[in-house]
Scaffold this active site. Structure first.
Site, mmCIF file in Angstrom:
data_model
loop_
_atom_site.group_PDB
_atom_site.id
_atom_site.type_symbol
_atom_site.label_atom_id
_atom_site.label_comp_id
_atom_site.label_asym_id
_atom_site.label_seq_id
_atom_site.Cartn_x
_atom_site.Cartn_y
_atom_site.Cartn_z
ATOM 1 N N GLU A 121 39.261 33.542 54.599
ATOM 2 C CA GLU A 121 39.028 34.996 54.513
ATOM 3 C C GLU A 121 37.531 35.284 54.421
ATOM 4 O O GLU A 121 37.066 35.974 53.502
ATOM 5 C CB GLU A 121 39.816 35.616 53.346
ATOM 6 C CG GLU A 121 41.320 35.447 53.526
ATOM 7 C CD GLU A 121 42.183 36.333 52.645
ATOM 8 O OE1 GLU A 121 41.657 36.984 51.729
ATOM 9 O OE2 GLU A 121 43.410 36.369 52.900
ATOM 10 N N GLU A 134 48.646 31.990 55.451
ATOM 11 C CA GLU A 134 49.073 32.695 54.228
ATOM 12 C C GLU A 134 50.036 33.787 54.666
ATOM 13 O O GLU A 134 49.671 34.654 55.472
ATOM 14 C CB GLU A 134 47.880 33.315 53.482
ATOM 15 C CG GLU A 134 47.038 32.297 52.757
ATOM 16 C CD GLU A 134 45.926 32.904 51.890
ATOM 17 O OE1 GLU A 134 46.111 34.029 51.368
ATOM 18 O OE2 GLU A 134 44.882 32.253 51.756
HETATM 19 O O1 AHR Z 1 47.228 34.068 47.939
HETATM 20 C C1 AHR Z 1 46.386 34.841 47.147
HETATM 21 C C2 AHR Z 1 45.092 35.216 47.835
HETATM 22 O O2 AHR Z 1 45.372 36.036 48.930
HETATM 23 C C3 AHR Z 1 44.303 34.091 48.453
HETATM 24 O O3 AHR Z 1 43.493 33.437 47.535
HETATM 25 C C4 AHR Z 1 43.470 34.788 49.469
HETATM 26 O O4 AHR Z 1 43.123 33.959 50.553
HETATM 27 C C5 AHR Z 1 44.334 35.971 49.876
HETATM 28 O O5 AHR Z 1 43.621 37.148 49.847
#
Ligand code: AHR
Length: 492
Positions: A175, A299
């Site tokens: 990110e 994610e």
């Molecule tokens: O999964 C929680 C957070 O969500 C992670 O650390 C980040 O990459 C995303 O914003």
């Protein structure tokens, strides 16, 4: 009862399903690592080198193929050298992203690789680009994968590991448009190109380099990145997509108390994954028409308001049949998109967000989401074949979603069909023609329950798979999907 027809054509092989689509994500966040996976060697909870035995067993049961670590946002402030050597001498740090708690670095590189070894899964490292240096990341790769003589390999040996490990998956930043450095895509692309130049392949270890892709619908990031990298620099770019019932980050919605409207808008969030993937693929196709740069959804999952009475920085939430339906819809989408999507990692594996496992002291609870991974595991390494459903739209005025989610794969002469019915009040009778496959018998398993049903410390078995019935006759499969259910049919 809604009657719906389906068609599966096993001769029409669309793509190979990488096992890594069934991957997971573990971050130094809340009770994911500490007091979750890792309890320490001295714990009364049965463990192997500090890692809970019941968790190792549960991961093995669903064939966890890959585990991403150490973050998330944490990765871009993680300095790997703080997490090696004698534990009592490891540096302590503040976990600024997640609750400001002290991180004692007792779980580091050696512990993570041990975990992967015990589970039998591929390690996936997220390298620190936001606050780390090129040298630091380059040395980490050398420490882990080189068999040569160097200060890093000597250090590894001093720390008790003679032989290098294998490392395939390497994320270069996380990110970086946000917590990983607030960069712009063109700037990140250059930073990425520089970092990856120094991530070397030692011996026969071959890295699969993953660049930080967009969050949610930020296709401007995809465009800016793809314009400035080629397959010579990257093997994949990542996508992050979280499902929030209310789509509002300040009031996301409760994990267990929700009405029909919130339920259908959550399912819509899962369905939206497909649009996001499609929009990214459109852009990727323009810059990479040969499909050499893959997409990883590293994610994904439901993100609700934290459970009352828990640390807001720990992102702890319960998990219901709603989450099971979201997981089934998402995994079917990844199977169908496996031509480009080669990995997906649900966030996160234990005690955080849409976890597959919750722990409470000695107790370990498998969530409904865990059972979906169990029901889908035979897709891993299968061939994704043509699968069509004459679907219905259901939901409420604001949100309409397809009633049925489905995908089918063939592996070693066995067909696996995974189905979900998102309707809260209507069963579906499926009549499915199967072509190009000698279908003579069918076995099925089901996960179903009232949509708010969950597993907890009082009853860890409230929601669990059960044997189910499906029949095949003359190449036609017939199965009933109750409202709010996930079903796997194995056809031979
Ligand atoms: O999964 C929680 C957070 O969500 C992670 O650390 C980040 O990459 C995303 O914003």
């Amino acid at each position: 009862m809604k009657k719906l027809s389906m068609l599966i054509n096993a001769r029409d092989i669309i793509s190979h399903i990488s096992p890594e689509i069934y991957g997971h994500f573990s971050e130094h966040l809340g009770r994911c690592i500490y007091n979750g996976i890792y309890v320490g060697e001295d714990s009364a909870i049965p463990n192997t080198d500090g890692i809970r035995n019941d968790i190792i067993e549960a991961f093995r049961e669903i064939k966890v193929p890959v585990l991403r670590w150490p973050g998330g946002c944490f990765a871009d402030e993680y300095h790997w050298k703080d997490g090696i050597g004698k534990k009592s001498e490891r540096k302590k740090m503040i976990n600024t992203n997640w609750g400001g708690v002290t991180e004692d670095n007792s779980f580091g590189t050696h512990e993570f690789f041990r975990l992967c070894e015990l589970v039998g899964c591929e390690p996936y490292l997220s390298g620190n680009v936001g606050s780390g240096t090129v040298r630091e990341l380059s040395e980490w790769i050398e420490y882990i994968t080189s068999d040569n003589v160097s200060p890093m390999t000597e250090l590894r040996k001093q720390n008790g590991r003679e032989k290098p490990w294998k490392l395939k998956y390497l994320g270069i930043g996380n990110e970086n448009w946000g917590c990983g450095g607030n960069m712009r895509p063109e700037f990140y692309a250059d930073v990425y190109r520089r970092f990856q130049s120094f991530c070397k392949n030692y011996g026969d270890n071959k890295l699969f380099r993953i660049a930080c892709g967009p969050g949610e619908g930020d296709i401007g990031w995809t465009e800016g990145l793809m314009k400035n990298i080629t397959h010579a620099h990257a093997d994949a770019i990542s996508l992050h997509h979280y499902t929030l019932p209310t789509k509002n980050w300040t009031k996301k919605g409760d994990a267990v108390k929700f009405g029909n409207e919130e339920y259908y808008s959550t399912i819509a969030g899962a369905v939206h994954t497909d649009d996001l993937i499609a929009r990214n693929i459109d852009i990727m196709n323009r810059y990479d028409p040969k499909n050499e740069i893959k997409l990883t959804v590293d994610e994904w999952g439901c993100w609700y308001d934290v459970m009352e009475g828990t640390n807001p920085g720990f992102l702890y939430q319960q998990n219901t049949m709603r989450d099971a339906v979201v997981a089934a819809y998402s995994l079917n989408i990844f199977n169908r998109r496996s031509d480009r999507v080669v990995m997906a990692n649900i966030a996160q594996v234990v005690n955080v967000l849409q976890a597959i496992i919750l722990t409470e002291g000695e107790a370990m609870i498998k969530t409904p989401t865990y059972h979906v991974f169990d029901l889908f595991k035979e897709h891993q390494g299968g061939e994704n074949v043509y699968c069509w459903c004459d679907n219905e739209k259901i939901g409420n005025e604001n949100e309409k979603v397809p009633m049925i989610s489905s995908s089918a794969s063939v592996k070693d002469g066995v067909m696996t069909i995974t189905l979900a019915n998102a309707s809260l009040d209507e069963d579906a009778e499926i009549s499915c023609d199967i072509c190009g496959f000698n279908a003579s018998s069918a076995q099925a398993k089901i996960l179903t329950g009232e949509v708010h049903a969950l597993n907890d410390i009082d009853n860890g078995d409230r929601v669990k798979p059960a044997e189910y019935s499906a029949s095949v006759s003359g190449g036609n499969l017939s199965v009933v999907l109750p409202a709010c259910s996930v079903v796997t049919v194995t056809v031979k």
